[in-house]
Write a protein that holds these residues in place. Sequence first.
Motif, PDB file in Angstrom:
ATOM      1  N   TYR A   1     -16.721  -9.623  -9.748  1.00 19.53           N
ATOM      2  CA  TYR A   1     -17.349  -8.423 -10.281  1.00 19.53           C
ATOM      3  C   TYR A   1     -18.438  -7.962  -9.325  1.00 19.53           C
ATOM      4  CZ  TYR A   1     -15.037  -9.280 -14.718  1.00 19.53           C
ATOM      5  OH  TYR A   1     -14.081  -9.461 -15.683  1.00 19.53           O
TER       6      TYR A   1
ATOM      7  N   LEU B   1     -24.900  -7.019  -6.161  1.00 19.31           N
ATOM      8  CA  LEU B   1     -24.760  -8.430  -6.513  1.00 19.31           C
ATOM      9  C   LEU B   1     -23.280  -8.653  -6.813  1.00 19.31           C
ATOM     10  CD1 LEU B   1     -26.137 -11.169  -7.202  1.00 19.31           C
ATOM     11  CD2 LEU B   1     -26.251 -10.360  -9.575  1.00 19.31           C
TER      12      LEU B   1
ATOM     13  N   TYR C   1     -15.405 -16.352 -19.574  1.00 16.61           N
ATOM     14  CA  TYR C   1     -15.582 -16.819 -18.208  1.00 16.61           C
ATOM     15  C   TYR C   1     -16.932 -17.504 -18.036  1.00 16.61           C
ATOM     16  CZ  TYR C   1     -11.620 -14.196 -16.251  1.00 16.61           C
ATOM     17  OH  TYR C   1     -10.360 -13.736 -15.922  1.00 16.61           O
ATOM     18  N   THR C   2     -16.974 -18.409 -17.071  1.00 19.83           N
ATOM     19  CA  THR C   2     -18.228 -18.995 -16.607  1.00 19.83           C
ATOM     20  C   THR C   2     -18.545 -18.348 -15.268  1.00 19.83           C
ATOM     21  OG1 THR C   2     -17.756 -21.104 -17.691  1.00 19.83           O
ATOM     22  CG2 THR C   2     -19.449 -21.092 -15.979  1.00 19.83           C
ATOM     23  N   PHE C   3     -19.741 -17.803 -15.173  1.00 21.23           N
ATOM     24  CA  PHE C   3     -20.126 -17.076 -13.969  1.00 21.23           C
ATOM     25  C   PHE C   3     -20.968 -17.931 -13.034  1.00 21.23           C
ATOM     26  CE2 PHE C   3     -19.072 -12.537 -14.472  1.00 21.23           C
ATOM     27  CZ  PHE C   3     -18.589 -12.529 -15.770  1.00 21.23           C
ATOM     28  N   GLY C   4     -20.888 -17.579 -11.752  1.00 17.44           N
ATOM     29  CA  GLY C   4     -21.796 -18.137 -10.775  1.00 17.44           C
ATOM     30  C   GLY C   4     -23.072 -17.303 -10.724  1.00 17.44           C
ATOM     31  N   SER C   5     -23.980 -17.690  -9.845  1.00 15.94           N
ATOM     32  CA  SER C   5     -25.266 -16.984  -9.724  1.00 15.94           C
ATOM     33  C   SER C   5     -25.192 -15.780  -8.803  1.00 15.94           C
ATOM     34  CB  SER C   5     -26.342 -17.943  -9.223  1.00 15.94           C
ATOM     35  OG  SER C   5     -26.563 -18.960 -10.175  1.00 15.94           O
ATOM     36  N   GLY C   6     -24.039 -15.586  -8.171  1.00 14.41           N
ATOM     37  CA  GLY C   6     -23.841 -14.378  -7.395  1.00 14.41           C
ATOM     38  C   GLY C   6     -24.283 -14.465  -5.948  1.00 14.41           C
ATOM     39  N   THR C   7     -23.776 -13.515  -5.184  1.00 16.02           N
ATOM     40  CA  THR C   7     -24.212 -13.297  -3.807  1.00 16.02           C
ATOM     41  C   THR C   7     -24.827 -11.909  -3.738  1.00 16.02           C
ATOM     42  OG1 THR C   7     -22.519 -14.708  -2.794  1.00 16.02           O
ATOM     43  CG2 THR C   7     -23.473 -12.975  -1.413  1.00 16.02           C
TER      44      THR C   7
ATOM     45  N   LEU D   1     -20.556 -11.092  -8.269  1.00 16.39           N
ATOM     46  CA  LEU D   1     -20.447 -12.234  -9.165  1.00 16.39           C
ATOM     47  C   LEU D   1     -19.022 -12.750  -9.213  1.00 16.39           C
ATOM     48  CD1 LEU D   1     -22.586 -10.785 -12.084  1.00 16.39           C
ATOM     49  CD2 LEU D   1     -23.215 -12.737 -10.686  1.00 16.39           C
TER      50      LEU D   1
ATOM     51  N   ARG E   1     -26.070 -17.185  -1.011  1.00 21.74           N
ATOM     52  CA  ARG E   1     -26.815 -16.551  -2.101  1.00 21.74           C
ATOM     53  C   ARG E   1     -27.271 -15.153  -1.712  1.00 21.74           C
ATOM     54  NH1 ARG E   1     -28.505 -17.970  -7.311  1.00 21.74           N
ATOM     55  NH2 ARG E   1     -30.683 -17.859  -6.750  1.00 21.74           N
TER      56      ARG E   1
END
Lengths: 112, 116
Positions: free
Chosen positions: A35, A88, A101-107, A90, A9
Amino acid sequence: KAGVTQTPRYLIKTRGQQVTLSCSPISGHRSVSWYQQTPGQGLQFLFEYFSETQRNKGNFPGRFSGRQFSNSRSEMNVSTLELGDSALYLCASSLNVVDGYTFGSGTRLTVV
Amino acid sequence: AQTVTQSQPEMSVQEAETVTLSCTYDTSENNYYLFWYKQPPSRQMILVIRQEAYKQQNATENRFSVNFQKAAKSFSLKISDSQLGDTAMYFCAFMSSTGTASKLTFGTGTRLQVTL
């Protein structure tokens, strides 16, 4: 069902190092995109993979690379980190990209 | 190259009221896809609504609806009966149906604050 999972994360790296970010898409989704989001440049497309092949690429230097494995999991790598790479990152997956698209919460990557 | 413009950096609306977020885009294509995404403080981008350019009917998802004006290249989002949970950044996005399909081009976003 499980969503898009990104690890880690948060990450802090030193300038000049390299980093690998991981993304596990929703089960059955074969398209995975990455992204970069920054306050100055907004959301910018890095690349998209489909069935282990890079299908689309944004305008980023060669220091940014990625790959996709046979189970659709994807990794992106940034070599020779620069301060400007702080952002960030994504990941997003899709069964049919035109449906969205379905995105994750990012790093959140911080380069110091 | 396609561009997406969101001219409202910030907006505020009272709970239960209606608010409209603006989005314009530039493209020479005839078929494409448009999306609105929401990004709350949790950082995860959530798909709110999508529109196919070849469909004239405006998309609707519960309290969210769009006003799609193809000739004007305008794609605004209307949120009815605003709720505190609608507080977030909202991004408009474009996707081509041709060679660059799969790439989302985003606008700069509108920060929406829903107040009591």
